[in-house]
Design an enzyme around this catalytic site. Sequence first.
Site, PDB file in Angstrom:
ATOM      1  N   GLY A   1       0.814  -1.218   0.000  1.00 53.92           N
ATOM      2  CA  GLY A   1       0.000   0.000   0.000  1.00 53.92           C
ATOM      3  C   GLY A   1       0.844   1.262   0.000  1.00 53.92           C
ATOM      4  O   GLY A   1       0.575   2.214  -0.743  1.00 53.92           O
TER       5      GLY A   1
ATOM      6  N   GLU B   1      -6.228   1.246   1.927  1.00 53.83           N
ATOM      7  CA  GLU B   1      -6.660   0.625   3.184  1.00 53.83           C
ATOM      8  C   GLU B   1      -5.719  -0.535   3.445  1.00 53.83           C
ATOM      9  O   GLU B   1      -5.575  -1.415   2.593  1.00 53.83           O
ATOM     10  CB  GLU B   1      -8.102   0.119   3.073  1.00 53.83           C
ATOM     11  CG  GLU B   1      -9.145   1.222   3.055  1.00 53.83           C
ATOM     12  CD  GLU B   1      -9.106   2.104   4.283  1.00 53.83           C
ATOM     13  OE1 GLU B   1      -8.620   1.649   5.331  1.00 53.83           O
ATOM     14  OE2 GLU B   1      -9.534   3.268   4.183  1.00 53.83           O
TER      15      GLU B   1
ATOM     16  N   CYS C   1      -8.631  -7.430   8.211  1.00 53.54           N
ATOM     17  CA  CYS C   1      -7.866  -6.266   8.661  1.00 53.54           C
ATOM     18  C   CYS C   1      -8.431  -5.721   9.967  1.00 53.54           C
ATOM     19  O   CYS C   1      -7.728  -5.121  10.759  1.00 53.54           O
ATOM     20  CB  CYS C   1      -7.902  -5.186   7.588  1.00 53.54           C
ATOM     21  SG  CYS C   1      -9.579  -4.757   7.102  1.00 53.54           S
TER      22      CYS C   1
ATOM     23  N   GLU D   1       0.966  -7.244  12.586  1.00 48.54           N
ATOM     24  CA  GLU D   1      -0.173  -8.055  12.178  1.00 48.54           C
ATOM     25  C   GLU D   1       0.280  -9.463  11.762  1.00 48.54           C
ATOM     26  O   GLU D   1       1.172  -9.600  10.926  1.00 48.54           O
ATOM     27  CB  GLU D   1      -0.847  -7.362  10.982  1.00 48.54           C
ATOM     28  CG  GLU D   1      -2.083  -8.045  10.458  1.00 48.54           C
ATOM     29  CD  GLU D   1      -2.622  -7.339   9.196  1.00 48.54           C
ATOM     30  OE1 GLU D   1      -1.909  -7.285   8.177  1.00 48.54           O
ATOM     31  OE2 GLU D   1      -3.765  -6.851   9.247  1.00 48.54           O
TER      32      GLU D   1
HETATM   33  P1  NAD Z   1      -1.134  -7.698  -0.581  1.00 44.69           P
HETATM   34  O1  NAD Z   1      -0.637  -6.354  -0.252  1.00 44.69           O
HETATM   35  O2  NAD Z   1      -0.156  -8.801  -0.681  1.00 44.69           O
HETATM   36  O3  NAD Z   1      -1.882  -7.662  -1.989  1.00 44.69           O
HETATM   37  C1  NAD Z   1      -2.958  -6.766  -2.238  1.00 44.69           C
HETATM   38  C2  NAD Z   1      -3.072  -6.545  -3.738  1.00 44.69           C
HETATM   39  O4  NAD Z   1      -1.928  -5.786  -4.177  1.00 44.69           O
HETATM   40  C3  NAD Z   1      -3.080  -7.822  -4.564  1.00 44.69           C
HETATM   41  O5  NAD Z   1      -3.997  -7.674  -5.635  1.00 44.69           O
HETATM   42  C4  NAD Z   1      -1.651  -7.883  -5.088  1.00 44.69           C
HETATM   43  O6  NAD Z   1      -1.513  -8.618  -6.277  1.00 44.69           O
HETATM   44  C5  NAD Z   1      -1.377  -6.414  -5.338  1.00 44.69           C
HETATM   45  N1  NAD Z   1       0.045  -6.053  -5.417  1.00 44.69           N
HETATM   46  C6  NAD Z   1       1.106  -6.712  -4.887  1.00 44.69           C
HETATM   47  N2  NAD Z   1       2.242  -6.023  -5.159  1.00 44.69           N
HETATM   48  C7  NAD Z   1       1.898  -4.909  -5.862  1.00 44.69           C
HETATM   49  C8  NAD Z   1       2.618  -3.811  -6.399  1.00 44.69           C
HETATM   50  N3  NAD Z   1       3.924  -3.710  -6.284  1.00 44.69           N
HETATM   51  N4  NAD Z   1       1.911  -2.836  -7.037  1.00 44.69           N
HETATM   52  C9  NAD Z   1       0.557  -2.905  -7.140  1.00 44.69           C
HETATM   53  N5  NAD Z   1      -0.172  -3.936  -6.657  1.00 44.69           N
HETATM   54  C10 NAD Z   1       0.479  -4.932  -6.027  1.00 44.69           C
HETATM   55  O7  NAD Z   1      -2.278  -8.058   0.475  1.00 44.69           O
HETATM   56  P2  NAD Z   1      -3.122  -9.408   0.637  1.00 44.69           P
HETATM   57  O8  NAD Z   1      -2.252 -10.483   1.194  1.00 44.69           O
HETATM   58  O9  NAD Z   1      -3.892  -9.696  -0.612  1.00 44.69           O
HETATM   59  O10 NAD Z   1      -4.196  -8.964   1.745  1.00 44.69           O
HETATM   60  C11 NAD Z   1      -3.957  -9.036   3.124  1.00 44.69           C
HETATM   61  C12 NAD Z   1      -3.673  -7.654   3.682  1.00 44.69           C
HETATM   62  O11 NAD Z   1      -4.737  -6.788   3.329  1.00 44.69           O
HETATM   63  C13 NAD Z   1      -3.605  -7.625   5.198  1.00 44.69           C
HETATM   64  O12 NAD Z   1      -2.511  -6.832   5.618  1.00 44.69           O
HETATM   65  C14 NAD Z   1      -4.920  -6.969   5.598  1.00 44.69           C
HETATM   66  O13 NAD Z   1      -4.886  -6.313   6.844  1.00 44.69           O
HETATM   67  C15 NAD Z   1      -5.144  -6.032   4.470  1.00 44.69           C
HETATM   68  N6  NAD Z   1      -6.563  -5.686   4.336  1.00 44.69           N
HETATM   69  C16 NAD Z   1      -6.941  -4.424   4.676  1.00 44.69           C
HETATM   70  C17 NAD Z   1      -8.285  -4.055   4.605  1.00 44.69           C
HETATM   71  C18 NAD Z   1      -8.718  -2.662   4.984  1.00 44.69           C
HETATM   72  O14 NAD Z   1      -9.786  -2.254   4.567  1.00 44.69           O
HETATM   73  N7  NAD Z   1      -7.941  -1.924   5.756  1.00 44.69           N
HETATM   74  C19 NAD Z   1      -9.230  -4.981   4.162  1.00 44.69           C
HETATM   75  C20 NAD Z   1      -8.814  -6.259   3.818  1.00 44.69           C
HETATM   76  C21 NAD Z   1      -7.469  -6.598   3.899  1.00 44.69           C
END
Ligand code: NAD
Length: 438
Positions: free
Chosen positions: A185, A202, A236, A334
């Site tokens: 993020g 988020e 999350c 986390e």
């Molecule tokens: P992640 O960050 O690994 O992946 C999220 C998305 O980002 C995926 O589609 C992934 O392919 C993409 N991505 C990965 N590298 C990227 C890059 N360099 N550039 C652009 N996109 C890229 O997260 P995850 O494992 O899918 O989800 C779990 C995490 O999400 C946990 O930390 C959780 O807390 C968080 N989460 C937050 C909320 C919220 O609303 N705050 C809701 C659900 C999940």
Amino acid sequence: MNISEIVSRARVAHIEWAANPIARSNALAAIASTFIAEKERIIEAMVTEVHKPITEARGECARAIAILQYFSSAVLDPDGTSFPTQAPHLILSMRRPYGVAGLITPWNFPIAIPIWKAAPALAAGNAVLIKPSEFANNSAILMAELMQKSLPENIFTVLPGGPETGSALVEEADVISFTGSVRVGKSVVARAAQLGKPVQAEMGGHNPAIVLPDADLNLLASSIQIGAFSYSGQKCTATRRIIIVGNDERKKDVVDSLKAATEKLVVGDPRDEKTFIGPLIHAASYQNYVDAITNAQRSGTILAGGTVTTDGSHLPSATLTDGLASDHPLMCNEVFAPIAHIAHVGSTKEAISLANSVSFGLTASIHTADLEAALRISRLLETGMVKINAPTAGVDFHAPFGGDKDSSYGMREQGKAALDFYTHTKTVTFNAGQSKFK
Ligand code: NAD
């Protein structure tokens, strides 16, 4: 077709889409009806792909339908304001779509999160491109199949792929919404800001539940079962720390009650109606769980759960720990698994300070019958959301959703806040011209 070409087509398509709010409202209502008709397929996709327990998958599908219905109606809300000026001239401000919304989503809510981003983006007149998680592609492809039945060509496209596809989308889209880990993020936010694009992110959480001396223990137990352990803690908004305020006797009562409630939770096949805890998403995530259990055993005590399997099922157990130092990594970082850590303090002041001691600030819960304490503490917590006598997990789709500190960046999601994010303000000043008719 490369992403740049897909975005160009979407940008062209959005012009007609943005010009017809009635058509947008009808399309979102039609998608909601399609989801209702196809809900069994949607639920099955989530259970199969991300091992969501069937009872929760049903809830997620119902949530997606409610969001679509809400934004079908919100399309027709007022989208601007008039400002006082000398009569008969007129100054108007109106909300306008950016063009193409690039949405990057995680796997843990494979339908609800894409919909809670896409529905307001579409309602506001944008075209949408979604890069779903690699672990939730099938759910996203099904979603696209169902949505495209009611949408003009090139208005809604799913782009399966890995990090490079997500990065390319950030380069090409006009407005970016991301949900996922803090690491990714922050990189998405930095790049979007460098490119001068509106962005929201988020990210993770390490959410506290503060238990005051008068908390109702039955209500608390059900809030912790849902908050800390539903969907195996892969939310999350999951409760990660339970901060008990009171003397040793009170602590013992709270711990006994939580231990009993935690040990009741059924672990197993997500298709079984009784299952509360299903398998973790993948082997790497299960390894994180195993490492956390080992770490907690070394530095504190496991009060409930802590079971580790080696049969490849990736089934964790709902786990409560006690006695970890407040700066122990498990108390600050986390772990996406059903583990919650108990801490014990003597005053609400200490509870607030411990709750605020982490870099995250997504949500928190306060458990008490004392209105004054609930209101006072909720103002002092460094989180975007606070629940009183309710689980940290679970959100209302019409109220602003988001956190503070490392948990979120940019404007809130959901409800009217989301319509604001996917639009920018245009001010139009009319000069009425010469008066011809007296
Ligand atoms: P992640 O960050 O690994 O992946 C999220 C998305 O980002 C995926 O589609 C992934 O392919 C993409 N991505 C990965 N590298 C990227 C890059 N360099 N550039 C652009 N996109 C890229 O997260 P995850 O494992 O899918 O989800 C779990 C995490 O999400 C946990 O930390 C959780 O807390 C968080 N989460 C937050 C909320 C919220 O609303 N705050 C809701 C659900 C999940």
